[in-house]
Scaffold this motif. Sequence first.
Motif, PDB file in Angstrom:
ATOM      1  N   TYR A   1       0.862  -1.375   0.219  1.00 48.63           N
ATOM      2  CA  TYR A   1       0.473  -0.128   0.260  1.00 48.63           C
ATOM      3  C   TYR A   1       1.160   1.669   0.630  1.00 48.63           C
ATOM      4  O   TYR A   1       0.967   1.577   0.766  1.00 48.63           O
ATOM      5  N   PRO A   2       0.718   1.871  -1.123  1.00 46.43           N
ATOM      6  CA  PRO A   2       1.984   2.547  -1.598  1.00 46.43           C
ATOM      7  C   PRO A   2       1.310   4.183  -0.693  1.00 46.43           C
ATOM      8  O   PRO A   2      -0.236   3.883  -0.736  1.00 46.43           O
ATOM      9  N   GLY A   3       2.117   4.462   0.534  1.00 48.49           N
ATOM     10  CA  GLY A   3       1.320   6.038   1.137  1.00 48.49           C
ATOM     11  C   GLY A   3       1.166   5.463   2.273  1.00 48.49           C
ATOM     12  O   GLY A   3       0.814   6.634   3.245  1.00 48.49           O
ATOM     13  N   LEU A   4       1.265   4.078   2.847  1.00 52.63           N
ATOM     14  CA  LEU A   4       1.263   3.643   4.704  1.00 52.63           C
ATOM     15  C   LEU A   4       2.579   4.105   5.313  1.00 52.63           C
ATOM     16  O   LEU A   4       3.729   3.854   4.825  1.00 52.63           O
ATOM     17  N   THR A   5       2.813   5.111   5.688  1.00 55.81           N
ATOM     18  CA  THR A   5       2.861   5.350   7.133  1.00 55.81           C
ATOM     19  C   THR A   5       2.842   4.861   8.600  1.00 55.81           C
ATOM     20  O   THR A   5       1.982   4.048   9.128  1.00 55.81           O
ATOM     21  N   GLY A   6       4.144   4.870   9.514  1.00 52.62           N
ATOM     22  CA  GLY A   6       4.161   4.204  10.427  1.00 52.62           C
ATOM     23  C   GLY A   6       4.281   2.071  10.883  1.00 52.62           C
ATOM     24  O   GLY A   6       4.080   2.210   9.842  1.00 52.62           O
ATOM     25  N   THR A   7       4.349   1.965  12.162  1.00 53.71           N
ATOM     26  CA  THR A   7       4.092   1.138  12.656  1.00 53.71           C
ATOM     27  C   THR A   7       2.947  -0.008  12.264  1.00 53.71           C
ATOM     28  O   THR A   7       1.770   1.140  13.124  1.00 53.71           O
ATOM     29  N   VAL A   8       2.118  -0.571  11.599  1.00 51.40           N
ATOM     30  CA  VAL A   8       1.141  -1.103  11.913  1.00 51.40           C
ATOM     31  C   VAL A   8       0.716  -1.771  13.063  1.00 51.40           C
ATOM     32  O   VAL A   8       1.351  -2.540  13.631  1.00 51.40           O
ATOM     33  N   LEU A   9      -0.524  -1.510  13.839  1.00 52.71           N
ATOM     34  CA  LEU A   9      -1.150  -1.891  15.256  1.00 52.71           C
ATOM     35  C   LEU A   9      -1.782  -3.186  15.133  1.00 52.71           C
ATOM     36  O   LEU A   9      -1.796  -3.356  15.912  1.00 52.71           O
ATOM     37  N   LYS A  10      -2.809  -2.461  14.282  1.00 49.42           N
ATOM     38  CA  LYS A  10      -3.861  -3.300  14.290  1.00 49.42           C
ATOM     39  C   LYS A  10      -5.291  -3.017  12.473  1.00 49.42           C
ATOM     40  O   LYS A  10      -3.938  -2.614  12.002  1.00 49.42           O
ATOM     41  N   ALA A  11      -4.865  -4.454  12.521  1.00 48.47           N
ATOM     42  CA  ALA A  11      -5.960  -4.754  11.407  1.00 48.47           C
ATOM     43  C   ALA A  11      -7.076  -4.994  11.428  1.00 48.47           C
ATOM     44  O   ALA A  11      -7.192  -6.003  12.144  1.00 48.47           O
ATOM     45  N   SER A  12      -8.260  -4.940  10.522  1.00 45.92           N
ATOM     46  CA  SER A  12      -9.070  -5.895  10.451  1.00 45.92           C
ATOM     47  C   SER A  12     -10.271  -5.773   9.262  1.00 45.92           C
ATOM     48  O   SER A  12      -9.275  -4.493   8.601  1.00 45.92           O
ATOM     49  N   VAL A  13     -10.930  -6.357   9.221  1.00 49.13           N
ATOM     50  CA  VAL A  13     -11.987  -6.304   7.854  1.00 49.13           C
ATOM     51  C   VAL A  13     -13.570  -6.040   8.529  1.00 49.13           C
ATOM     52  O   VAL A  13     -14.320  -6.844   9.371  1.00 49.13           O
ATOM     53  N   GLY A  14     -14.476  -5.726   7.475  1.00 45.87           N
ATOM     54  CA  GLY A  14     -16.127  -5.904   8.435  1.00 45.87           C
ATOM     55  C   GLY A  14     -16.807  -4.925   6.401  1.00 45.87           C
ATOM     56  O   GLY A  14     -16.298  -5.047   5.754  1.00 45.87           O
ATOM     57  N   GLY A  15     -17.662  -5.595   6.961  1.00 45.55           N
ATOM     58  CA  GLY A  15     -18.848  -4.856   5.804  1.00 45.55           C
ATOM     59  C   GLY A  15     -19.100  -5.921   5.012  1.00 45.55           C
ATOM     60  O   GLY A  15     -18.450  -7.665   4.970  1.00 45.55           O
ATOM     61  N   TYR A  16     -18.629  -5.923   3.806  1.00 49.17           N
ATOM     62  CA  TYR A  16     -18.827  -6.730   2.684  1.00 49.17           C
ATOM     63  C   TYR A  16     -17.370  -7.018   2.638  1.00 49.17           C
ATOM     64  O   TYR A  16     -16.460  -7.898   2.596  1.00 49.17           O
ATOM     65  N   ASN A  17     -16.427  -6.217   2.304  1.00 50.17           N
ATOM     66  CA  ASN A  17     -14.748  -5.892   2.218  1.00 50.17           C
ATOM     67  C   ASN A  17     -14.053  -4.495   2.105  1.00 50.17           C
ATOM     68  O   ASN A  17     -13.732  -3.816   1.159  1.00 50.17           O
ATOM     69  N   GLN A  18     -14.250  -4.468   3.341  1.00 53.00           N
ATOM     70  CA  GLN A  18     -13.517  -3.102   4.239  1.00 53.00           C
ATOM     71  C   GLN A  18     -12.871  -3.137   4.581  1.00 53.00           C
ATOM     72  O   GLN A  18     -13.243  -3.605   6.149  1.00 53.00           O
ATOM     73  N   ALA A  19     -11.289  -3.006   4.282  1.00 48.43           N
ATOM     74  CA  ALA A  19     -10.278  -3.194   5.804  1.00 48.43           C
ATOM     75  C   ALA A  19     -10.152  -1.390   6.395  1.00 48.43           C
ATOM     76  O   ALA A  19     -10.217  -0.545   5.662  1.00 48.43           O
ATOM     77  N   ILE A  20      -9.852  -1.402   7.430  1.00 46.73           N
ATOM     78  CA  ILE A  20      -9.898  -0.656   8.388  1.00 46.73           C
ATOM     79  C   ILE A  20      -7.520  -1.029   9.216  1.00 46.73           C
ATOM     80  O   ILE A  20      -7.824  -2.076   9.591  1.00 46.73           O
ATOM     81  N   ILE A  21      -7.389  -0.002   9.154  1.00 50.20           N
ATOM     82  CA  ILE A  21      -5.592  -0.531   9.166  1.00 50.20           C
ATOM     83  C   ILE A  21      -5.207   0.837  10.154  1.00 50.20           C
ATOM     84  O   ILE A  21      -5.523   1.533   9.802  1.00 50.20           O
ATOM     85  N   LEU A  22      -5.074   0.200  11.134  1.00 48.73           N
ATOM     86  CA  LEU A  22      -4.658   1.390  12.187  1.00 48.73           C
ATOM     87  C   LEU A  22      -3.110   1.892  12.361  1.00 48.73           C
ATOM     88  O   LEU A  22      -2.757   0.084  12.678  1.00 48.73           O
ATOM     89  N   THR A  23      -1.969   2.173  12.349  1.00 47.19           N
ATOM     90  CA  THR A  23      -0.342   2.475  12.005  1.00 47.19           C
ATOM     91  C   THR A  23      -0.581   3.423  13.328  1.00 47.19           C
ATOM     92  O   THR A  23      -1.610   4.206  13.346  1.00 47.19           O
ATOM     93  N   THR A  24       0.610   3.655  13.809  1.00 51.40           N
ATOM     94  CA  THR A  24       1.293   4.681  14.560  1.00 51.40           C
ATOM     95  C   THR A  24       1.004   5.945  14.010  1.00 51.40           C
ATOM     96  O   THR A  24       1.248   7.125  14.393  1.00 51.40           O
TER      97      THR A  24
END
Length: 808
Positions: free
Chosen positions: A57-80
């Motif tokens: 994912y170009p544009g992602l910054t920080g260290t990934v802390l959490k990741a989840s998927v919900g709904g039909y197919n939408q991912a939410i990613i939490l970084t620092t």
Amino acid sequence: MVRVNNPNTIAYDNWVAGYHASTIRNTDGTFSIWGENMDATGTGNLLSPQVINSATYPGLTGTVLKASVGGYNQAIILTTDGLFTVGSGGSRSNGYVLSTSVINNSAFTKLNASITPYVAHITNGVAGTGLPPGVGPTKVKMMFASSNVLAITTCDGEVWVISSTYAQLRGNGNAAPSATSWYKVKKSLGVDLTDIVATRGSGTTLYALNTNGDIWTWGFRTIITTASSQNFATKMPLPPLSSGSRIKMIGATASSAEANVTYYALATDGKLFSLGDNNQRQLGLWNASTTPTLTWLQPTYAAGTLPMDNIKWISPQEHYTSGSLSNGEGSASINVINSNGILYNWGYNRRGMLGRPNKQPSTPNSPDNMYDPAIPENSLTAVANQNDPYQINSSTTWNAVETGGHTTMAVRPCETKLIYAGHQIHGSMGNNDVSDSDYNQYYFTNDNTPELKICGASAVNHQIAGGVTTFCQGSTFTVNSSPAGGTYNVTSGNATGNNPFTVTGPGDIVITYTSSCGSPDTFILYQKDFGNLTFPYPQASATINASNSVWLGPNVTGIPNSDCSIQPTDAADGFSITNAVCGSGTSATPWTVRANQTLTFNVTINGSGAQKPVYWALWYDVNGDGDFTDTDDMFYTGNSTHNGPTPTSFQTIIPTSVTTLPANTIAAIRIVATASLTTFTKQLNGDVQLANGEVEDYFINYNTATVCENCFNLPTGGLPDSYTKTGISSLEGFANGWPNNVPNGFIAIESKNKGFVITRIKNVSLIPTANLVAGMLVYEIDASCVKLFNGTSWKCLEKDCIPIAINP
């Protein structure tokens, strides 16, 4: 995963299966993702697991802390650095996690990025992170995603919700609801829901567990004593728990937004309970009645007998809730693993997702596709024959299971290959297969099935006894591994012993474990430094390198001091205030300062190995209220290349507002340093987890006198043991009897207008370590003080004082 029994530490989301997409947390702490709409465009598919990083994912910054998927197919990613999203809800009803008013495209995007016009924006989200007000990335304990809703549980026990559809999900009394804002969940108007350790639910209902073992629910389709909606978090009756037992794990499922929710509660003694809707036999009661159950009952292994009293892990279908029951997309179902490692499941077998015969695959909600609890048997493999080692039967044991919108995925002990049942499409199986197929038996392929090392569910698992999560020099720890009976070896790092182990120095510790699974398994324990501020201040940490490291302060030993969170110390040497009235900055003797006083702050960074930049930041909680983000609170940051101890000095003025603070207010300063390029801001609130660095905390007091008494012991009376025989004087002639009248001395020095000058040196680090002697004194020019070497480190000689409590 299945062995954890502490409600406060269960990691529900190391593995998340959505509709046709999944995420896992790997054993090395990274996250991987695959499935439909999961590539960077949000419309293409990832056919095999890819690590979530800036390459995927170009544009992602920080260290990934959490990741989840919900709904039909939408991912939410939490970084620092905050929240990111990718994927699409498509044309499915209830297909999105976040409202299209928050983000109206599918591509990988940062929420609340500092750009205009905003591409993705939560109205009251923190600028740059998208998180709720006052919530930093590392304060997020749990992040639950489902159709229409994203719920965050903080480390402080609060729950924040953003919901795209149902106002009741926001749990704030339905006051001024907005699909683009965060809401803090409340028990009643003005009374927050607190002390929460887990929040789960469905697309219509949320469900929370607190530290005392109580359970709360709110949302559009709740069931308490009747089926209803709840605008505030409402306390639920507890199941009939055994004496000494409490709820350790919760979950929920719903067949659609038109149906009521079904709740599950797992107790620490293994008893499983269910309550709510049964329209797809999801209660596990061997009862075809579709009438909701309003009291807690136990699912049974067989009709009318054998209640489930030995369950270790539950995985309900929770991340997708269909908008309509008639389309047959919704699946109210659950997989569980018992203490024998045997997997059972029940509920709706949509697209064969339970690994049970799909009797009416084309008929939505057919009763023939609804199942009571049983063990899924048989499997399809790349080489199907009677001797196939991957055949599944009633004695097959499992390490972990995750239930998705159309899928079940599981792994077995001593294996890392994923086993899959349900709908394979657009990479949902992660096996590089683009075909559209239903598997109503568990499927495994030697060649293409992804090999996963899921945190907490790998072929070999390790836990530190006693729940210890941090390690520092001098501490001892014991590892519990599964399967047991193997051998340990410290392959690198500063540790000795063979389980238990003792930490003997800084840096990561690498241990290899060889078990009956065959291949050795290596795991890493990360040594960290912590500050010693306590709640409500956030806990900050920094990993400690064994070499090529950086730290705060002179520290002649050449390695950073380790302030372990389980053994916090109150000593710090990376910061000083030149002109404080008195004190040393510790909790016992805070620095005393006055309103409107101009202070000189001195930060000293240091490092070993190759010279490199050290990035530092200082937060000053002026009013002592437990955070560093108020208007009068101060923030400074900078960087220097270390060359031995490298000081930086700057001035600040104590604001007048401190005169209005309550008596005995204790303010705090946090200083951090790291070798990793980091953008520090005031809004980070000192809430940072850094690599290769150090954290130090200090204390300041305003409500003491502007002068200090000297602290001394009364002299001991009696006759002298001896008298001084040698004297040096600048005077012409000695006074009568001098120096022989000076008791208990070795040498006496006398002058009326001259001073005694001891060795002056720019910095004590210039003295070779081999030459150091306990008791050595020098004047250090860099620190502007007389320093004494105490046998371990250099310390400035400072005056102790007895504070006099008056207002400044």
